[in-house]
Design a protein around this motif. Sequence first.
Motif, short mmCIF file in Angstrom:
data_model
loop_
_atom_site.label_atom_id
_atom_site.label_comp_id
_atom_site.label_asym_id
_atom_site.label_seq_id
_atom_site.Cartn_x
_atom_site.Cartn_y
_atom_site.Cartn_z
N GLY A 146 -5.37 1.13 -17.54
CA GLY A 146 -3.94 0.78 -17.56
C GLY A 146 -3.12 1.61 -16.58
O GLY A 146 -1.94 1.36 -16.41
N LYS A 147 -3.73 2.61 -15.95
CA LYS A 147 -3.02 3.34 -14.90
C LYS A 147 -3.48 2.73 -13.57
O LYS A 147 -3.96 1.64 -13.53
N GLY A 148 -3.28 3.43 -12.46
CA GLY A 148 -3.85 2.91 -11.22
C GLY A 148 -3.01 1.85 -10.54
O GLY A 148 -3.43 1.27 -9.56
N VAL A 149 -1.80 1.56 -11.07
CA VAL A 149 -0.87 0.66 -10.38
C VAL A 149 0.40 1.44 -10.07
O VAL A 149 1.03 1.98 -10.98
N ILE A 150 0.74 1.53 -8.79
CA ILE A 150 1.95 2.26 -8.40
C ILE A 150 2.95 1.26 -7.83
O ILE A 150 2.76 0.74 -6.74
N VAL A 151 3.99 0.97 -8.62
CA VAL A 151 5.05 0.08 -8.14
C VAL A 151 6.01 0.98 -7.37
O VAL A 151 6.84 1.66 -7.96
N ALA A 152 5.88 0.99 -6.04
CA ALA A 152 6.57 1.99 -5.23
C ALA A 152 8.04 1.65 -5.07
O ALA A 152 8.39 0.50 -4.85
N SER A 153 8.88 2.68 -5.19
CA SER A 153 10.30 2.44 -4.95
C SER A 153 10.70 2.96 -3.57
O SER A 153 11.86 2.88 -3.18
N SER A 154 9.73 3.52 -2.83
CA SER A 154 10.01 3.99 -1.47
C SER A 154 8.68 4.04 -0.72
O SER A 154 7.61 4.09 -1.35
N PRO A 155 8.73 4.04 0.62
CA PRO A 155 7.49 4.16 1.39
C PRO A 155 6.73 5.44 1.03
O PRO A 155 5.50 5.42 0.93
N GLU A 156 7.48 6.53 0.79
CA GLU A 156 6.82 7.81 0.46
C GLU A 156 6.00 7.66 -0.81
O GLU A 156 4.87 8.15 -0.90
N GLU A 157 6.58 6.98 -1.78
CA GLU A 157 5.87 6.82 -3.06
C GLU A 157 4.60 5.99 -2.86
O GLU A 157 3.56 6.28 -3.45
N ALA A 158 4.70 4.97 -2.03
CA ALA A 158 3.53 4.13 -1.75
C ALA A 158 2.45 4.94 -1.03
O ALA A 158 1.26 4.88 -1.38
N LEU A 159 2.87 5.72 -0.04
CA LEU A 159 1.90 6.52 0.72
C LEU A 159 1.25 7.56 -0.18
O LEU A 159 0.04 7.78 -0.13
N ASN A 160 2.05 8.16 -1.06
CA ASN A 160 1.50 9.11 -2.03
C ASN A 160 0.50 8.45 -2.95
O ASN A 160 -0.52 9.04 -3.30
N GLY A 161 0.82 7.23 -3.35
CA GLY A 161 -0.07 6.46 -4.22
C GLY A 161 -1.43 6.27 -3.57
O GLY A 161 -2.48 6.45 -4.20
N VAL A 162 -1.41 5.91 -2.29
CA VAL A 162 -2.67 5.72 -1.56
C VAL A 162 -3.44 7.04 -1.50
O VAL A 162 -4.65 7.07 -1.76
N ARG A 163 -2.72 8.11 -1.22
CA ARG A 163 -3.41 9.42 -1.12
C ARG A 163 -4.03 9.79 -2.46
O ARG A 163 -5.16 10.27 -2.53
#
Length: 423
Positions: free
Chosen positions: A152-169
Amino acid sequence: MDILLIGSGGREHAICRGLRKSAQVGKIYCAPGNPGMAQIAECVTLPPGNDAVAEFAEKNGIGLVVVGPEAPLCEGVADAVRAKGIPVFGPSGAAARLEGSKDFSKAFMVKYGIPTAAYATFTDPEKAEAYIRSEYAAGRGVVVKADGLAAGKGVIVASSPEEALNGVRECFAGAFGKAGYRVVIEELLEGEEASILALTDGKTIVPLVSSQDHKRQLDGDRGPNTGGMGAYSPAPVVTPALMEEVRRSVLDNFLRGIREEKLDYRGIIYAGIMVTKNGPKVLEFNVRFGDPETQAVLTRFDGDLADTLLKTANCELEKADLIWSPEPAVCIVLASGGYPASVDKGHEISGIEAAERDGAIVYHAGTALKDGKLVNSGGRVLGVTARGSDLREAVRKAYEAVSKISWTGMQYRKDIARRAFNR
Ligand code: AMP
Ligand code: GLY
């Protein structure tokens, strides 16, 4: 007929209660079950692995195995049981990849014309990061998803590019284990969500009544994502016209897909839907009942659940008789202090009997018995569920029941189903 039910959550307690009402059902074994299920069934502890399930079923003359959670399905427990000639409600391991791999699931959706967010899959973090930058440069937001099961984790609904990039990392740093070394990056969709669950035996597909989950921890859909803080059924966002569209664009194409791919699918398919201004789009497929949607949905089921699940397992779903109460149902999840970040466990729970006195049903999820006392032992602890003549009445009854229950640290949302009233 004796039944073996795999799982231990609120969803399984709701399934167990439904099965118990069937006249043809003798013994129900729950592996491992929970203290709530123990009141209506026999809880057993099985060693890990598919073989233990298949052997238990064979040795005990089980007539139907029902699998609740996704993990054993993805490990192929249905195949192991079926190999013994025992009917099982649950898709094969190959079919369960529709939940077990988001990349597989997205490719399936695209191939069979099921509407879903645009996406790309990456195994190289640098390419993923470049893609995220180009999406934002084009004015689009993204959602980052670990490919595999991540509880149930493992999904990052990003509110900014930084958050998305962090999610990938995070994914590539192993935050979700090997589930995260392959990453799906998806177009961010906007709209209202709904859950459509459908039974299928590979020949027929039959939707259940609609429902809506509340994934965020706090009132007003604030705070972190959780496993689900409450649910209600029906969801008014699912109008008859929308349901017709979901049937045509999602369910019919799903059935065509599993047939053409020769996936042995006998169980439930859960489509998480975003109702966008361009119509319904599938956010994810789950290969099992939703939790806590099931607690609300099955509380409205007035048919014979054992008969329905057995007919699904035996590819005779077209003969099943699904009977639904017009009365709406609401499930309020009572969670432990600290959830979802950490869990403050081991506190005595009081008031369940009082809560049930006026007709509410209290489904157990994270409870345990300690020195003869019922204590909280997990994140989501109880699902307090009520049916009412209308949604307001169901909500009123459910919260009335909630007010009887307490333990140290208990938390819950006060606004379950409010979205329906705001419409
Ligand atoms: P999933 O496990 O894929 O359903 O994702 C969990 C939650 O993340 C969903 O219930 C949505 O609230 C949100 N979500 C997933 N995919 C998207 C998307 N493409 N756009 C917006 N929100 C999403
Ligand atoms: N309620 C969301 C899920 O079961 O995945």
